[in-house]
Enzyme design. Structure first.
Site, PDB file in Angstrom:
ATOM      1  N   GLU A 136     -47.184  10.978  35.895  1.00 15.59           N
ATOM      2  CA  GLU A 136     -47.687  12.108  35.092  1.00 15.59           C
ATOM      3  C   GLU A 136     -49.001  12.674  35.614  1.00 15.59           C
ATOM      4  O   GLU A 136     -49.958  12.841  34.851  1.00 15.59           O
ATOM      5  CB  GLU A 136     -47.779  11.692  33.622  1.00 15.59           C
ATOM      6  CG  GLU A 136     -46.419  11.276  33.076  1.00 15.59           C
ATOM      7  CD  GLU A 136     -46.442  10.781  31.644  1.00 15.59           C
ATOM      8  OE1 GLU A 136     -47.517  10.742  31.035  1.00 15.59           O
ATOM      9  OE2 GLU A 136     -45.364  10.415  31.145  1.00 15.59           O
ATOM     10  N   GLU A 165     -36.161   8.320  33.140  1.00 16.14           N
ATOM     11  CA  GLU A 165     -36.405   8.007  31.719  1.00 16.14           C
ATOM     12  C   GLU A 165     -35.511   8.872  30.842  1.00 16.14           C
ATOM     13  O   GLU A 165     -35.957   9.482  29.859  1.00 16.14           O
ATOM     14  CB  GLU A 165     -37.881   8.260  31.374  1.00 16.14           C
ATOM     15  CG  GLU A 165     -38.851   7.487  32.242  1.00 16.14           C
ATOM     16  CD  GLU A 165     -40.320   7.689  31.873  1.00 16.14           C
ATOM     17  OE1 GLU A 165     -40.608   8.192  30.770  1.00 16.14           O
ATOM     18  OE2 GLU A 165     -41.173   7.346  32.709  1.00 16.14           O
TER      19      GLU A 165
HETATM   20  O1  G3I Z   1     -49.780  -2.525  21.809  1.00 14.84           O
HETATM   21  C1  G3I Z   1     -49.450  -2.437  20.452  1.00 14.84           C
HETATM   22  C2  G3I Z   1     -48.955  -3.716  20.006  1.00 14.84           C
HETATM   23  O2  G3I Z   1     -49.982  -4.671  20.137  1.00 14.84           O
HETATM   24  C3  G3I Z   1     -48.483  -3.580  18.575  1.00 14.84           C
HETATM   25  O3  G3I Z   1     -47.872  -4.764  18.192  1.00 14.84           O
HETATM   26  C4  G3I Z   1     -47.453  -2.435  18.458  1.00 14.84           C
HETATM   27  C5  G3I Z   1     -47.017  -2.227  17.038  1.00 14.84           C
HETATM   28  O4  G3I Z   1     -46.657  -0.906  16.820  1.00 14.84           O
HETATM   29  O5  G3I Z   1     -48.018  -1.269  18.949  1.00 14.84           O
HETATM   30  C6  G3I Z   1     -48.285  -1.504  20.271  1.00 14.84           C
HETATM   31  O6  G3I Z   1     -48.340  -0.533  21.238  1.00 14.84           O
HETATM   32  C7  G3I Z   1     -47.342   0.471  21.286  1.00 14.84           C
HETATM   33  C8  G3I Z   1     -46.501   0.287  22.547  1.00 14.84           C
HETATM   34  O7  G3I Z   1     -45.671   1.408  22.749  1.00 14.84           O
HETATM   35  C9  G3I Z   1     -45.636  -0.953  22.508  1.00 14.84           C
HETATM   36  O8  G3I Z   1     -44.724  -0.881  21.482  1.00 14.84           O
HETATM   37  C10 G3I Z   1     -48.093   1.767  21.320  1.00 14.84           C
HETATM   38  O9  G3I Z   1     -48.709   1.961  20.072  1.00 14.84           O
HETATM   39  C11 G3I Z   1     -47.166   2.888  21.619  1.00 14.84           C
HETATM   40  O10 G3I Z   1     -47.934   4.067  21.821  1.00 14.84           O
HETATM   41  C12 G3I Z   1     -46.398   2.582  22.899  1.00 14.84           C
HETATM   42  O11 G3I Z   1     -45.528   3.678  23.130  1.00 14.84           O
HETATM   43  C13 G3I Z   1     -45.010   3.751  24.449  1.00 14.84           C
HETATM   44  C14 G3I Z   1     -45.497   5.009  25.128  1.00 14.84           C
HETATM   45  O12 G3I Z   1     -44.916   5.104  26.415  1.00 14.84           O
HETATM   46  C15 G3I Z   1     -47.009   5.037  25.293  1.00 14.84           C
HETATM   47  O13 G3I Z   1     -47.395   6.182  25.966  1.00 14.84           O
HETATM   48  C16 G3I Z   1     -43.498   3.793  24.337  1.00 14.84           C
HETATM   49  O14 G3I Z   1     -43.028   2.558  23.828  1.00 14.84           O
HETATM   50  C17 G3I Z   1     -42.879   4.043  25.713  1.00 14.84           C
HETATM   51  O15 G3I Z   1     -41.506   4.327  25.551  1.00 14.84           O
HETATM   52  C18 G3I Z   1     -43.528   5.272  26.335  1.00 14.84           C
HETATM   53  O16 G3I Z   1     -42.991   5.439  27.633  1.00 14.84           O
HETATM   54  C19 G3I Z   1     -43.443   6.589  28.325  1.00 14.84           C
HETATM   55  C20 G3I Z   1     -43.393   6.267  29.798  1.00 14.84           C
HETATM   56  O17 G3I Z   1     -44.145   5.114  30.072  1.00 14.84           O
HETATM   57  C21 G3I Z   1     -43.911   7.430  30.639  1.00 14.84           C
HETATM   58  N1  G3I Z   1     -43.192   8.641  30.314  1.00 14.84           N
HETATM   59  C22 G3I Z   1     -43.144   9.002  28.922  1.00 14.84           C
HETATM   60  C23 G3I Z   1     -42.569   7.836  28.107  1.00 14.84           C
HETATM   61  C24 G3I Z   1     -42.405   8.241  26.677  1.00 14.84           C
HETATM   62  O18 G3I Z   1     -43.674   8.525  26.119  1.00 14.84           O
END
Ligand code: G3I
Length: 409
Positions: A215, A323
């Site tokens: 990105e 993705e």
């Molecule tokens: O880290 C905390 C964790 O400690 C806690 O237990 C949990 C409970 O909700 O939250 C945790 O973090 C979350 C993490 O996913 C793991 O579940 C974050 O809040 C959440 O923001 C994070 O979202 C991820 C996102 O990237 C972050 O930008 C998504 O799962 C993941 O699918 C998404 O993937 C991205 C690619 O890497 C790049 N391209 C876009 C794609 C979709 O956004």
């Protein structure tokens, strides 16, 4: 698009791309996280979306679990089919069975991002002042993949998100100043070196591709670099080139190195990606472009075709959909049939491009296994049904449409 129409379009498409290639883009930044589907000329092409039978009536698809249906096998002569997972899914044997039946590669949805690998305490204590990593979780995941015969896409080394702020500050302390460019380059090299050396030495042959930079392109009009990335702020725009140089230096031989982004069906991001990727590819430090492909029901498959043709002008470059999902907030039969048609059309296009040598498609990864565990429900703030399997891991109409695409193309 029907095959005949495609063939008629190719000459025109290539001529148009010859004009578009070479256009330079510049611009600012923002954080939109969805794909855009603007056609290169700024017009929106309409693609009729009508429910249609998505399976061959001669074949009983009713129980895919009991059948020998397998997407990875069906597509094996074209490209590997992958899925984004979390370690808890690999630990669950039932889920692992679903994964290994249909997919040959996995990407960790989160657990191989810098946030999950960098070790703050150890970095503070490091005598050489360089970042330290914790490899336990990575080790566990790679072992499970290895045991199951799965290959991996590494995701991701250098990204503005899910990378701890402290990495960019003196003494890894955000109350202090940001470090200077040279220090940041050393930290970048050390991080990449440690992660890639671990993969190469502990699990050779498992990680076959890395999203080295994720990105890096702005969503703003005109495209250009994302300037609000701390990597850009501290190092400057050549951080991308350095990341690929280091990745090539330390990656296992044969590992394919990708630049990965979303929204690549929009004109400006598409052109910026072309400019960045072609330069790095010519220098031999990049192997491919990752098109994230987070779509919704407005997906215009013709726009994907335009991007594929443009990227494929970089002769020899790998193109992967890294993705893939299609956001859909409606679980009705009609909506699922429409979604299936979109998936089917997309895969027909991919097969058409790959089979005819118009683009080297080297992988397609779905961003999640089933509708129960999709990032989109949280992101869109509404229940999303974007993936191949429902919450019970039952194959949805789109699964069969992707199967059927093999017969159509
Ligand atoms: O880290 C905390 C964790 O400690 C806690 O237990 C949990 C409970 O909700 O939250 C945790 O973090 C979350 C993490 O996913 C793991 O579940 C974050 O809040 C959440 O923001 C994070 O979202 C991820 C996102 O990237 C972050 O930008 C998504 O799962 C993941 O699918 C998404 O993937 C991205 C690619 O890497 C790049 N391209 C876009 C794609 C979709 O956004």
């Amino acid at each position: 698009m029907a095959k005949k129409i495609r063939i008629l379009c190719i000459v025109g498409m290539l001529a148009a791309l010859a004009l578009v290639v070479g256009c330079k883009s510049s611009g600012g930044d923002d954080n939109v996280q969805t794909e855009t589907t603007d056609a290169p000329d700024g017009e929106r092409k309409q693609q009729p979306v009508t429910p249609m039978p998505t399976t061959d009536p001669a074949i009983d698809y009713s129980d895919r679990d009991a059948s020998d249906m397998s997407l990875k096998d069906a597509y094996s002569e074209y490209f590997p089919i992958g899925v984004a997972v979390n370690s808890w899914q690999l630990e669950d044997s039932t889920t692992m069975d679903v994964i290994t039946k249909d997919f040959s590669t996995i990407t960790t949805e989160n657990e191989m991002k810098p946030d999950y690998i960098l070790d703050h305490d150890a970095s503070i204590k490091a005598e050489d002042g360089m970042p330290e990593i914790a490899t336990d979780k990575m080790d566990e995941i790679m072992s499970m993949a290895e045991d199951a015969g799965l290959k991996m896409r590494g995701h991701t080394l250098v990204w503005h998100s899910q990378t701890p702020d402290w990495l960019f500050y003196e003494d890894y302390d955000i109350s202090k100043e940001r470090v200077d460019r040279d220090t940041m380059l050393k930290r970048m090299e050390e991080y990449i070196k440690k992660v890639l050396t671990f993969c190469k030495e502990e699990h050779p042959g498992v990680v076959v591709a890395w999203d080295v930079v994720n990105e890096a392109i702005s969503d703003n009009q005109g495209g250009g670099y994302r300037t609000d990335s701390p990597w850009y702020e501290v190092i400057g725009e050549d951080y991308i080139e350095y990341a690929f140089t280091y990745a090539r230096k330390y990656a296992e031989e044969g590992t394919k190195l990708f630049i990965n982004d979303y929204g690549l069906n929009g004109k400006d991001k598409r052109e910026t990606m072309y400019d960045i990727a072609s330069g790095l590819f010519e220098r031999g430090i990049l192997d491919g472009i990752g098109m994230q492909s987070h779509h919704d029901m407005g997906l215009v498959v013709d726009d994907v075709e335009t991007s594929l043709f443009m990227f494929a002008q970089i002769k020899g470059i790998n193109i992967q959909l890294t993705e893939l999902d299609i956001h859909n907030n409606d679980n009705s039969d009609t909506a699922l049939a429409e979604q299936a048609e979109l998936y089917g059309n997309l895969f027909e296009l991919l097969l058409y491009m790959d089979k005819n040598g118009y683009a080297d498609i080297t992988g397609v990864t779905f961003w999640g296994l089933n509708d129960e565990n999709t990032w989109l429900t949280g992101h869109r703030k509404e229940t999303s049904y974007p993936l191949l399997f429902d919450k019970d891991n039952k194959a949805k109409p789109c699964y069969f449409a992707i199967y059927d695409a093999l017969k159509e193309s």
